[in-house]
Write a protein that holds these residues in place. Sequence first.
Motif, PDB file in Angstrom:
ATOM      1  N   SER A 134       0.772  -1.523   0.063  1.00 54.48           N
ATOM      2  CA  SER A 134      -0.128  -0.050   0.064  1.00 54.48           C
ATOM      3  C   SER A 134       1.107   1.238   0.036  1.00 54.48           C
ATOM      4  O   SER A 134       0.472   2.255  -0.575  1.00 54.48           O
ATOM      5  CB  SER A 134      -0.999  -0.215   1.220  1.00 54.48           C
ATOM      6  OG  SER A 134      -1.865  -1.025   1.094  1.00 54.48           O
ATOM      7  N   THR A 135       1.903   1.283   0.716  1.00 56.28           N
ATOM      8  CA  THR A 135       2.845   2.357   0.882  1.00 56.28           C
ATOM      9  C   THR A 135       3.451   2.593  -0.588  1.00 56.28           C
ATOM     10  O   THR A 135       3.564   3.677  -1.095  1.00 56.28           O
ATOM     11  CB  THR A 135       3.867   2.320   2.046  1.00 56.28           C
ATOM     12  OG1 THR A 135       3.213   1.963   3.102  1.00 56.28           O
ATOM     13  CG2 THR A 135       4.675   3.447   2.097  1.00 56.28           C
ATOM     14  N   ASN A 138       0.809   4.152  -2.940  1.00 56.15           N
ATOM     15  CA  ASN A 138       0.618   5.652  -2.637  1.00 56.15           C
ATOM     16  C   ASN A 138       1.633   6.442  -3.169  1.00 56.15           C
ATOM     17  O   ASN A 138       1.606   7.458  -3.550  1.00 56.15           O
ATOM     18  CB  ASN A 138       0.355   5.739  -1.195  1.00 56.15           C
ATOM     19  CG  ASN A 138      -0.878   5.227  -0.829  1.00 56.15           C
ATOM     20  OD1 ASN A 138      -1.822   4.826  -1.563  1.00 56.15           O
ATOM     21  ND2 ASN A 138      -1.103   5.036   0.306  1.00 56.15           N
ATOM     22  N   SER A 139       2.918   5.676  -2.960  1.00 53.96           N
ATOM     23  CA  SER A 139       4.208   6.620  -3.349  1.00 53.96           C
ATOM     24  C   SER A 139       4.167   6.920  -4.683  1.00 53.96           C
ATOM     25  O   SER A 139       4.589   7.579  -5.483  1.00 53.96           O
ATOM     26  CB  SER A 139       5.379   5.812  -2.985  1.00 53.96           C
ATOM     27  OG  SER A 139       6.510   6.702  -3.235  1.00 53.96           O
ATOM     28  N   LYS A 143      -0.587   9.972  -4.161  1.00 52.47           N
ATOM     29  CA  LYS A 143      -1.584  10.192  -3.192  1.00 52.47           C
ATOM     30  C   LYS A 143      -1.813   8.977  -2.300  1.00 52.47           C
ATOM     31  O   LYS A 143      -1.503   7.946  -2.780  1.00 52.47           O
ATOM     32  CB  LYS A 143      -2.685  10.748  -4.074  1.00 52.47           C
ATOM     33  CG  LYS A 143      -3.355   9.553  -5.029  1.00 52.47           C
ATOM     34  CD  LYS A 143      -4.330  10.250  -5.787  1.00 52.47           C
ATOM     35  CE  LYS A 143      -4.917   9.333  -6.699  1.00 52.47           C
ATOM     36  NZ  LYS A 143      -4.231   8.803  -7.933  1.00 52.47           N
ATOM     37  N   ALA A 144      -2.596   9.136  -1.240  1.00 51.32           N
ATOM     38  CA  ALA A 144      -3.178   7.892  -0.473  1.00 51.32           C
ATOM     39  C   ALA A 144      -4.228   7.321  -1.145  1.00 51.32           C
ATOM     40  O   ALA A 144      -5.356   7.317  -0.936  1.00 51.32           O
ATOM     41  CB  ALA A 144      -3.830   8.548   0.803  1.00 51.32           C
ATOM     42  N   ALA A 145      -3.937   6.366  -2.036  1.00 49.33           N
ATOM     43  CA  ALA A 145      -4.822   5.679  -2.745  1.00 49.33           C
ATOM     44  C   ALA A 145      -5.162   4.445  -2.260  1.00 49.33           C
ATOM     45  O   ALA A 145      -6.331   3.581  -2.356  1.00 49.33           O
ATOM     46  CB  ALA A 145      -4.067   5.350  -4.318  1.00 49.33           C
ATOM     47  N   LYS A 147      -4.947   1.907   1.497  1.00 50.32           N
ATOM     48  CA  LYS A 147      -4.946   1.811   2.845  1.00 50.32           C
ATOM     49  C   LYS A 147      -3.356   1.389   3.303  1.00 50.32           C
ATOM     50  O   LYS A 147      -2.998   0.207   2.801  1.00 50.32           O
ATOM     51  CB  LYS A 147      -5.958   0.947   3.720  1.00 50.32           C
ATOM     52  CG  LYS A 147      -7.349   1.666   3.638  1.00 50.32           C
ATOM     53  CD  LYS A 147      -8.311   0.925   4.097  1.00 50.32           C
ATOM     54  CE  LYS A 147      -9.610   1.051   3.979  1.00 50.32           C
ATOM     55  NZ  LYS A 147     -10.699  -0.002   4.325  1.00 50.32           N
ATOM     56  N   THR A 148      -3.000   2.081   4.266  1.00 54.58           N
ATOM     57  CA  THR A 148      -1.724   1.759   4.738  1.00 54.58           C
ATOM     58  C   THR A 148      -1.502   1.169   6.398  1.00 54.58           C
ATOM     59  O   THR A 148      -2.548   1.595   7.058  1.00 54.58           O
ATOM     60  CB  THR A 148      -0.495   2.426   4.728  1.00 54.58           C
ATOM     61  OG1 THR A 148      -0.656   3.561   5.526  1.00 54.58           O
ATOM     62  CG2 THR A 148      -0.379   2.979   3.251  1.00 54.58           C
ATOM     63  N   ASP A 171      -4.700  -3.382  -6.571  1.00 55.79           N
ATOM     64  CA  ASP A 171      -4.217  -3.686  -5.285  1.00 55.79           C
ATOM     65  C   ASP A 171      -4.769  -4.971  -4.822  1.00 55.79           C
ATOM     66  O   ASP A 171      -5.779  -5.112  -5.039  1.00 55.79           O
ATOM     67  CB  ASP A 171      -4.435  -2.266  -4.478  1.00 55.79           C
ATOM     68  CG  ASP A 171      -3.807  -2.592  -3.077  1.00 55.79           C
ATOM     69  OD1 ASP A 171      -2.768  -3.295  -2.990  1.00 55.79           O
ATOM     70  OD2 ASP A 171      -3.976  -1.989  -2.197  1.00 55.79           O
TER      71      ASP A 171
END
Length: 284
Positions: A134-135, A138-139, A143-145, A147-148, A171
């Motif tokens: 997830s990280t 998002n990277s 954006k925070a696409a 959950k992490t 994902d």
Amino acid sequence: MHFQWYPGHMTKAKRMMQENIKLIDLIIELVDARVPLSSRNPDIDELGKNKARLIILNKSDLAEERWNEAWTEYFKKKGFHVVKVNSRKGGGVKSVQSVIQEACKAKIERDRKRGILNRPVRAMVVGIPNVGKSTFINSLAGKAAAKTGNKPGVTKGKQWIRLNKQVELLDTPGILWPKFEDQTVGLRLALIGSIKDEVLQTEELAAELIRFLAANYPGVLENKYTITAAPDPYVMLGRIAESRHCLVRGNELDTEKAAMLLMDDFREGKLGRLTLEYPQTEEA
């Protein structure tokens, strides 16, 4: 200590991945750079037959650079594209987009010949729990696409993420495999936090880490905790407890707390850059 953790949602997740594989051009598989082979789910190779493959050596900043290089060569020889990444700080992420295009060059060329232009590459992002999927997403997306969380099992269902006109990502939840044939693999996964700590004996786990460090990285614990070496890992654990004032009532040493402290320091890279497995031993 016996290692096993395979909750019911993982069976469901595997089925979902099998159903979606026909939609996919590329499998992006994240592994932990400290244990690149142990953190690969053997089911993924079967799932990804005839698909383009990209291995992301994630958390490469926590592993020794010379072993990162050795593992990169190891996977390239097996036909994978490989990128070293530190998702939390964004290191290496920029190069991923171009490697995705490179990995799917044949597919893009086939589409072009058939008159299909600008169809995005569809990539499935896979990996075991807590490897940083997830990280990483998002990277990559900026954006925070997704959950992490710094514990396994945060991503429960599938979600599509459109990166740009060229790439769409699917994902998936982190899945382990039902049975570890080699308990050393289970131990390594427990050390990096891919098996829930609640099902483990923390002091035994810490003792295993101490044994490994004494053999492969002598002096690391002594320097970090300002203690003297001892051949018995439980004595070392006691010395760490003393050094860090891990005490219970009556001034007794709290080795459980010291074990948790040691595991956290290792997982966060506070003991330095450490690699737990090496390619030549795997090929021998």
